[in-house]
Design a protein around this motif. Structure first.
Motif, PDB file in Angstrom:
ATOM      1  N   THR A 133       0.822  -1.212   0.000  1.00 49.24           N
ATOM      2  CA  THR A 133       0.000   0.000   0.000  1.00 49.24           C
ATOM      3  C   THR A 133       0.855   1.261   0.000  1.00 49.24           C
ATOM      4  N   ASN A 134       2.000   1.208   0.680  1.00 44.60           N
ATOM      5  CA  ASN A 134       2.859   2.386   0.813  1.00 44.60           C
ATOM      6  C   ASN A 134       3.840   2.569  -0.333  1.00 44.60           C
ATOM      7  N   ALA A 193      -7.007   3.449  -3.037  1.00 49.77           N
ATOM      8  CA  ALA A 193      -6.994   4.229  -1.787  1.00 49.77           C
ATOM      9  C   ALA A 193      -8.322   4.935  -1.504  1.00 49.77           C
ATOM     10  N   PRO A 194      -8.890   5.700  -2.451  1.00 49.43           N
ATOM     11  CA  PRO A 194     -10.168   6.358  -2.149  1.00 49.43           C
ATOM     12  C   PRO A 194     -11.319   5.376  -1.951  1.00 49.43           C
ATOM     13  N   ASN A 223     -11.064   2.466  -0.468  1.00 53.82           N
ATOM     14  CA  ASN A 223     -10.945   2.005   0.918  1.00 53.82           C
ATOM     15  C   ASN A 223     -11.446   3.070   1.891  1.00 53.82           C
ATOM     16  N   ASP A 224     -11.191   4.338   1.567  1.00 55.19           N
ATOM     17  CA  ASP A 224     -11.708   5.427   2.409  1.00 55.19           C
ATOM     18  C   ASP A 224     -13.240   5.445   2.381  1.00 55.19           C
ATOM     19  N   GLN A 225     -13.788   5.266   1.183  1.00 57.53           N
ATOM     20  CA  GLN A 225     -15.257   5.239   1.049  1.00 57.53           C
ATOM     21  C   GLN A 225     -15.859   4.049   1.797  1.00 57.53           C
ATOM     22  N   SER A 237     -14.602   2.636   4.502  1.00 55.82           N
ATOM     23  CA  SER A 237     -14.545   2.945   5.934  1.00 55.82           C
ATOM     24  C   SER A 237     -15.694   3.857   6.330  1.00 55.82           C
ATOM     25  N   THR A 238     -15.961   4.860   5.497  1.00 61.63           N
ATOM     26  CA  THR A 238     -17.060   5.798   5.777  1.00 61.63           C
ATOM     27  C   THR A 238     -18.403   5.078   5.730  1.00 61.63           C
TER      28      THR A 238
END
Length: 261
Positions: free
Chosen positions: A103-104, A171-172, A174-176, A178-179
């Motif tokens: 991921t990094n 990445a986005p 995964n953010d979505q 989580s939300t």
């Protein structure tokens, strides 16, 4: 006269992982040597505290060893055999470190740091040579793919670019996720109506479907870590199935509530 190929600032993931491991090994050796002096007036517990700090460094070194091994194609079964544990235990213990590495960006240093793994390897050449003058002077850097096979630089750069693009899309998502999961938890805990909860689950299923597809693509872009990406894809597909199944149950419940009113 033949021009010497220009070395890339970022090396292959395999080289980056090797250098990252070597840097931690250097840090560990320095910290261990710092324990040699005897201080009779040291505070009680000081030696134990410092020894435990050394153990934390060893744990990190082990994680970096696993990452480097995975980049070299070592299987989870082989890692488990080396550690004397089951394959499942090895995967549970170290897969998070391998996933975080992927991921990094699979690089020893952050892009903005300005530091180069090859420069670090050449510094470690000198560190090693000072302690082992009977070894070759370039004992670290000479083992890197960038030095041994400089012609492969372009192909490595293309693979890195493809993988970076896929991770940038992931990445986005995964953010979505989580939300959406946080929203689902609030609605569920708050006793929201079935229709509202079903809507969130349908959104979660769609996001998980996209995540699964990207991990499948990453198996080709990052073949050394294909096992990790397949596992993530399978988990995401399992989430899709459970999200949709529960959403259907909630939708049926919402219809029943509508009929009874």
């Amino acid at each position: 006269m033949t021009d010497t190929p220009e070395m890339p600032h970022v090396l292959s993931p395999r080289d980056e992982a090797r250098v990252r491991f070597a840097l931690k090994a250097e840090r560990l050796s320095e910290e261990a040597l710092d324990l040699l002096p005897v201080a009779p007036a040291a505070p009680r517990g000081e030696r134990l505290r410092r020894a435990l700090e050394l153990k934390d460094l060893v744990d990190t070194l082990v994680e970096r060893a696993v990452v480097a091994e995975r980049e070299e194609g070592t299987t989870w079964a082989q890692l488990a055999d080396a550690a004397g544990i089951s394959k499942q235990a090895a995967h549970e213990r170290w897969a998070p470190a391998v996933n975080a590495w992927a991921t990094n960006g699979r690089a020893a240093f952050p892009p903005a740091s300005g530091r180069s793994a090859l420069e670090a390897a050449r510094r470690l050449d000198q560190v090693h040579a000072d302690r082992h003058p009977d070894h070759r002077a370039d004992a670290v850097s000479s083992g890197l793919d960038a030095v041994r096979f400089p012609g492969a630089v372009a192909a490595e750069a293309a693979r890195r670019e493809r993988a970076a693009g896929l991770h940038a899309r992931l990445a986005p998502l995964n953010d979505q996720l989580s939300t959406a999961y946080a929203e689902w938890s609030l609605l569920n805990d708050g006793g929201a109506r079935p229709k509202a909860r079903a809507a969130v689950l349908i959104r979660l299923a769609a996001l998980n479907e996209e995540v699964a597809a990207l991990h499948e693509e990453l198996t080709g872009a990052e073949p050394e870590l294909a096992d990790e990406h397949r596992s993530s894809a399978e988990q995401a597909r399992s989430n899709v199935a459970s999200n949709r199944e529960y959403a259907e149950l909630l939708a049926a419940k919402a219809e029943t509530e509508g009929v009874t009113k």
